[in-house]
Design a protein around this motif. Structure first.
Motif, PDB file in Angstrom:
ATOM      1  N   PHE A   4       0.825  -1.205   0.000  1.00  0.00           N
ATOM      2  CA  PHE A   4       0.000   0.000   0.000  1.00  0.00           C
ATOM      3  C   PHE A   4       0.863   1.260   0.000  1.00  0.00           C
ATOM      4  O   PHE A   4       0.684   2.153  -0.826  1.00  0.00           O
ATOM      5  CB  PHE A   4      -0.911  -0.023   1.231  1.00  0.00           C
ATOM      6  CG  PHE A   4      -2.060   0.924   1.144  1.00  0.00           C
ATOM      7  CD1 PHE A   4      -3.153   0.615   0.351  1.00  0.00           C
ATOM      8  CD2 PHE A   4      -2.047   2.118   1.829  1.00  0.00           C
ATOM      9  CE1 PHE A   4      -4.220   1.486   0.255  1.00  0.00           C
ATOM     10  CE2 PHE A   4      -3.106   2.989   1.740  1.00  0.00           C
ATOM     11  CZ  PHE A   4      -4.198   2.677   0.952  1.00  0.00           C
ATOM     12  N   ALA A 159     -15.744   1.755 -13.714  1.00  0.00           N
ATOM     13  CA  ALA A 159     -15.153   0.647 -12.961  1.00  0.00           C
ATOM     14  C   ALA A 159     -14.709  -0.468 -13.890  1.00  0.00           C
ATOM     15  O   ALA A 159     -13.636  -1.047 -13.729  1.00  0.00           O
ATOM     16  CB  ALA A 159     -16.167   0.116 -11.949  1.00  0.00           C
ATOM     17  N   THR A 162     -11.660  -0.703 -16.752  1.00  0.00           N
ATOM     18  CA  THR A 162     -10.371  -1.225 -16.307  1.00  0.00           C
ATOM     19  C   THR A 162      -9.952  -2.467 -17.079  1.00  0.00           C
ATOM     20  O   THR A 162      -8.790  -2.635 -17.422  1.00  0.00           O
ATOM     21  CB  THR A 162     -10.476  -1.602 -14.808  1.00  0.00           C
ATOM     22  OG1 THR A 162     -11.138  -0.556 -14.125  1.00  0.00           O
ATOM     23  CG2 THR A 162      -9.128  -1.831 -14.206  1.00  0.00           C
ATOM     24  N   ILE A 176      -2.750  -1.943 -13.802  1.00  0.00           N
ATOM     25  CA  ILE A 176      -3.043  -3.189 -13.099  1.00  0.00           C
ATOM     26  C   ILE A 176      -2.537  -4.387 -13.899  1.00  0.00           C
ATOM     27  O   ILE A 176      -1.853  -5.267 -13.375  1.00  0.00           O
ATOM     28  CB  ILE A 176      -4.561  -3.309 -12.831  1.00  0.00           C
ATOM     29  CG1 ILE A 176      -4.995  -2.207 -11.863  1.00  0.00           C
ATOM     30  CG2 ILE A 176      -4.914  -4.681 -12.273  1.00  0.00           C
ATOM     31  CD1 ILE A 176      -6.468  -2.212 -11.533  1.00  0.00           C
ATOM     32  N   MET A 188       0.415  -1.625  -9.425  1.00  0.00           N
ATOM     33  CA  MET A 188      -0.988  -2.040  -9.451  1.00  0.00           C
ATOM     34  C   MET A 188      -1.806  -1.267  -8.417  1.00  0.00           C
ATOM     35  O   MET A 188      -2.918  -0.810  -8.706  1.00  0.00           O
ATOM     36  CB  MET A 188      -1.103  -3.542  -9.160  1.00  0.00           C
ATOM     37  CG  MET A 188      -0.438  -4.410 -10.200  1.00  0.00           C
ATOM     38  SD  MET A 188      -0.495  -6.148  -9.731  1.00  0.00           S
ATOM     39  CE  MET A 188      -2.223  -6.506  -9.979  1.00  0.00           C
ATOM     40  N   VAL A 189      -1.239  -1.153  -7.221  1.00  0.00           N
ATOM     41  CA  VAL A 189      -1.963  -0.447  -6.162  1.00  0.00           C
ATOM     42  C   VAL A 189      -2.147   1.021  -6.541  1.00  0.00           C
ATOM     43  O   VAL A 189      -3.226   1.599  -6.371  1.00  0.00           O
ATOM     44  CB  VAL A 189      -1.218  -0.587  -4.809  1.00  0.00           C
ATOM     45  CG1 VAL A 189      -1.846   0.308  -3.761  1.00  0.00           C
ATOM     46  CG2 VAL A 189      -1.236  -2.034  -4.350  1.00  0.00           C
ATOM     47  N   SER A 192      -4.819   1.335  -9.088  1.00  0.00           N
ATOM     48  CA  SER A 192      -6.107   1.065  -8.459  1.00  0.00           C
ATOM     49  C   SER A 192      -6.609   2.267  -7.686  1.00  0.00           C
ATOM     50  O   SER A 192      -7.784   2.632  -7.769  1.00  0.00           O
ATOM     51  CB  SER A 192      -5.987  -0.128  -7.510  1.00  0.00           C
ATOM     52  OG  SER A 192      -5.535  -1.251  -8.220  1.00  0.00           O
ATOM     53  N   ILE A 195      -8.067   4.843  -9.992  1.00  0.00           N
ATOM     54  CA  ILE A 195      -9.402   4.480 -10.512  1.00  0.00           C
ATOM     55  C   ILE A 195     -10.466   4.709  -9.441  1.00  0.00           C
ATOM     56  O   ILE A 195     -11.539   5.271  -9.710  1.00  0.00           O
ATOM     57  CB  ILE A 195      -9.437   3.010 -10.977  1.00  0.00           C
ATOM     58  CG1 ILE A 195      -8.410   2.783 -12.070  1.00  0.00           C
ATOM     59  CG2 ILE A 195     -10.824   2.651 -11.495  1.00  0.00           C
ATOM     60  CD1 ILE A 195      -8.199   1.335 -12.419  1.00  0.00           C
ATOM     61  N   VAL A 196     -10.164   4.272  -8.208  1.00  0.00           N
ATOM     62  CA  VAL A 196     -11.128   4.450  -7.123  1.00  0.00           C
ATOM     63  C   VAL A 196     -11.416   5.938  -6.923  1.00  0.00           C
ATOM     64  O   VAL A 196     -12.579   6.362  -6.820  1.00  0.00           O
ATOM     65  CB  VAL A 196     -10.592   3.825  -5.809  1.00  0.00           C
ATOM     66  CG1 VAL A 196     -11.480   4.206  -4.637  1.00  0.00           C
ATOM     67  CG2 VAL A 196     -10.517   2.310  -5.942  1.00  0.00           C
ATOM     68  N   ALA A 199     -13.633   7.288  -9.700  1.00  0.00           N
ATOM     69  CA  ALA A 199     -15.032   6.874  -9.551  1.00  0.00           C
ATOM     70  C   ALA A 199     -15.722   7.686  -8.459  1.00  0.00           C
ATOM     71  O   ALA A 199     -16.845   8.163  -8.639  1.00  0.00           O
ATOM     72  CB  ALA A 199     -15.107   5.376  -9.226  1.00  0.00           C
TER      73      ALA A 199
ATOM     74  N   PRO B  61     -14.564   0.562  -7.709  1.00  0.00           N
ATOM     75  CA  PRO B  61     -14.413  -0.459  -8.743  1.00  0.00           C
ATOM     76  C   PRO B  61     -13.819  -1.757  -8.193  1.00  0.00           C
ATOM     77  O   PRO B  61     -12.962  -1.732  -7.302  1.00  0.00           O
ATOM     78  CB  PRO B  61     -13.469   0.189  -9.752  1.00  0.00           C
ATOM     79  CG  PRO B  61     -13.621   1.645  -9.533  1.00  0.00           C
ATOM     80  CD  PRO B  61     -13.871   1.804  -8.071  1.00  0.00           C
ATOM     81  N   SER B  62     -14.274  -2.898  -8.733  1.00  0.00           N
ATOM     82  CA  SER B  62     -13.949  -4.194  -8.136  1.00  0.00           C
ATOM     83  C   SER B  62     -12.508  -4.639  -8.360  1.00  0.00           C
ATOM     84  O   SER B  62     -11.843  -5.081  -7.423  1.00  0.00           O
ATOM     85  CB  SER B  62     -14.907  -5.255  -8.666  1.00  0.00           C
ATOM     86  OG  SER B  62     -14.945  -5.209 -10.070  1.00  0.00           O
ATOM     87  N   LEU B  63     -12.024  -4.533  -9.607  1.00  0.00           N
ATOM     88  CA  LEU B  63     -10.665  -5.029  -9.875  1.00  0.00           C
ATOM     89  C   LEU B  63      -9.628  -4.275  -9.031  1.00  0.00           C
ATOM     90  O   LEU B  63      -8.774  -4.911  -8.398  1.00  0.00           O
ATOM     91  CB  LEU B  63     -10.372  -4.928 -11.378  1.00  0.00           C
ATOM     92  CG  LEU B  63      -9.122  -5.631 -11.875  1.00  0.00           C
ATOM     93  CD1 LEU B  63      -9.122  -7.100 -11.508  1.00  0.00           C
ATOM     94  CD2 LEU B  63      -8.979  -5.486 -13.382  1.00  0.00           C
ATOM     95  N   PRO B  64      -9.702  -2.933  -8.990  1.00  0.00           N
ATOM     96  CA  PRO B  64      -8.775  -2.208  -8.125  1.00  0.00           C
ATOM     97  C   PRO B  64      -8.897  -2.614  -6.654  1.00  0.00           C
ATOM     98  O   PRO B  64      -7.892  -2.752  -5.959  1.00  0.00           O
ATOM     99  CB  PRO B  64      -9.191  -0.743  -8.307  1.00  0.00           C
ATOM    100  CG  PRO B  64      -9.783  -0.705  -9.653  1.00  0.00           C
ATOM    101  CD  PRO B  64     -10.470  -2.016  -9.840  1.00  0.00           C
ATOM    102  N   VAL B  67      -7.042  -5.592  -5.925  1.00  0.00           N
ATOM    103  CA  VAL B  67      -5.596  -5.358  -5.895  1.00  0.00           C
ATOM    104  C   VAL B  67      -5.174  -4.743  -4.566  1.00  0.00           C
ATOM    105  O   VAL B  67      -4.154  -5.116  -3.985  1.00  0.00           O
ATOM    106  CB  VAL B  67      -5.189  -4.436  -7.071  1.00  0.00           C
ATOM    107  CG1 VAL B  67      -3.741  -3.999  -6.926  1.00  0.00           C
ATOM    108  CG2 VAL B  67      -5.419  -5.135  -8.392  1.00  0.00           C
ATOM    109  N   ILE B  68      -6.004  -3.783  -4.082  1.00  0.00           N
ATOM    110  CA  ILE B  68      -5.622  -3.049  -2.870  1.00  0.00           C
ATOM    111  C   ILE B  68      -5.794  -3.904  -1.617  1.00  0.00           C
ATOM    112  O   ILE B  68      -4.992  -3.861  -0.691  1.00  0.00           O
ATOM    113  CB  ILE B  68      -6.475  -1.757  -2.736  1.00  0.00           C
ATOM    114  CG1 ILE B  68      -6.212  -0.837  -3.919  1.00  0.00           C
ATOM    115  CG2 ILE B  68      -6.166  -1.028  -1.445  1.00  0.00           C
ATOM    116  CD1 ILE B  68      -7.154   0.352  -3.994  1.00  0.00           C
TER     117      ILE B  68
END
Lengths: 217, 214
Positions: A4, A159, A162, A176, A188-189, A192, A195-196, A199, B61-64, B67-68
């Protein structure tokens, strides 16, 4: 917590904010896919939903179709269209349009159904044509629910866009998929988290817009 | 069809895995969401906050999230637990709203009548409100179940195999048949699971089918 904080470091590295592989370009790509998809899906689903809601016809069919479309796995659809049509903009667009149609359609017909029957009858009684009833009475009254459908569609597409990176397209999913290929978890983190954040920001914008619309009414 | 028969044992294995990865989150989600939804319904001020928190969680979102999550949970990256936790989070997020709506659909007069005949708060919730909210709760479970089965297909992207593996494998080999069969299997599994909830609903709420037949 290691991966993280690694992700946060990755985010803070300025080299990741420039060029074609940088976050700004990927964000623009991601939003571009989303806008294109939601525009196409709206062009299909909104008129259809308004027609169903206005006439009350094919309502059962619409419910069945939206249910069935929801069960279709987007990843399966995406990979299938890639094999048929090759890598390009078509596969993710098709897969994401299919994803975006159910909430848009449901928002449109449920919105029109929520309009009080007495109101539309009154509009007809004072001499409005069917088009005027639809455009000046039903759509304005149904707007909060229609916009709710658009909001749901946009968020689902954001979402799910991706996975467009899986068959080799751009967008934020690249971080990712690329990170996974070389076991680079911080990348990747980092992707992610972006993207979060995207959104959540868009959802917030929609919430503000919807509130402004309610106040306007 | 031939390919399907030739690979039947593999597909059956993936389907079982998929079923397990979907049922556990739906059941866990139901068990967690019903009490939260009840609290959201009873406790007016905090209730709407609970429902909005749930809807914000649903926008992640689900894929991220897949990952987290391992770095937050301390699980390994390829652990199927991550998939179950993520799908459970979404299931709870959706069902809290439908549970709150379900309890909201119960007439206050009925609740008052139960209170007047000496039911305790706990008895009212479990013996009166829960069964009456049942149909709306069931509708919520069915929606969540379909989307969970479909959503679970992305887990092969982070290395947890299930029916979605037919998509990634078919893609890597440019073999459309495998993907089509994968899609059909996922849709059939979603329908079968839906049927299971409907049947369980009939068993748990026999009075509904009586009313329907009248």
């Amino acid at each position: 917590m290691n991966a993280f904080s690694g992700g946060l470091d990755w985010l803070a590295t300025s080299a990741h904010w420039h060029g074609d592989d940088g976050f700004p370009h990927r964000i623009v790509q991601h939003l571009g896919y989303t806008a294109l998809t939601v525009a196409i899906a709206s062009a299909i689903a909104l008129p259809l939903g308004l027609w169903i809601g206005h006439t009350g016809r094919l309502r059962g069919l619409a419910i069945a179709v939206t249910g069935a479309l929801r069960a279709l796995p987007t990843l399966g659809l995406l990979t299938l269209v890639v094999i048929w049509r090759g890598i390009g903009l078509t596969p993710p667009t098709v897969a994401l349009v299919v994803l975006a149609i159910p909430p848009l359609l449901a928002g449109a017909y449920a919105g029109l159904e929520s309009v009080d029957r007495a109101t539309t009858d009154a509009a007809r009684a004072i001499g409005m044509t069917e088009w005027q009833v639809l455009g000046r009475v039903e759509v304005p009254l149904a707007l909060p629910l229609i916009l709710g459908g658009v909001r749901a569609a946009v968020l689902q597409v954001i979402a799910t866009a991706t996975i467009a990176a899986y068959p080799g397209l751009g967008g934020l999913g690249r971080f990712i998929i690329d990170g996974l290929a070389v076991r680079d978890y911080p990348q990747m983190v980092a992707g992610s988290l972006v993207i979060v954040a995207l959104a959540l920001i868009l959802d917030g914008l929609f919430a503000v817009t919807q509130r402004a619309l309610y106040r306007h009414q | 069809m031939r390919w399907f028969l030739d690979n039947w044992t593999d597909i059956r294995g993936l389907a079982w895995r998929h079923l397990w990865l979907s049922i556990v989150p739906v059941v866990l989600g139901f068990v967690l969401a019903v009490p939260i939804g009840y609290v959201a319904h009873r406790w007016r001020l905090g209730g709407s906050a609970l429902v909005s928190i749930a809807s914000v969680v649903y926008t992640i979102p689900s894929l991220p999230l897949l990952v987290i999550l391992p770095s937050l949970l301390g699980t390994t990256f390829l652990d199927p637990t991550n998939v179950i936790v993520v799908l459970t989070i979404y299931a709870v997020a959706v069902m809290v709203r439908s549970a709150a709506d379900g309890f909201g659909s119960v007439s206050e007069a009925v609740v008052d009548a139960a209170r007047a005949s000496g039911y305790s708060a706990w008895q009212r919730a479990v013996q009166v409100e829960l069964p009456l909210a049942g149909p709306v709760l069931l509708a919520g479970v069915r929606v969540v179940s379909v989307s969970t089965v479909s959503l679970a297909t992305i887990s092969p992207l982070i290395g947890v195999s299930n029916l979605g593996s037919l998509f990634t494998d078919g893609f890597q080999r440019s073999f459309a048949t495998e993907i089509v069969i994968g899609i059909v299997c996922v849709v059939v599994l979603a329908l079968l699971l839906d049927l299971l909830w409907v049947l369980l609903g009939r068993v748990a709420m026999p009075w509904l089918s009586v009313r329907g037949a009248r």
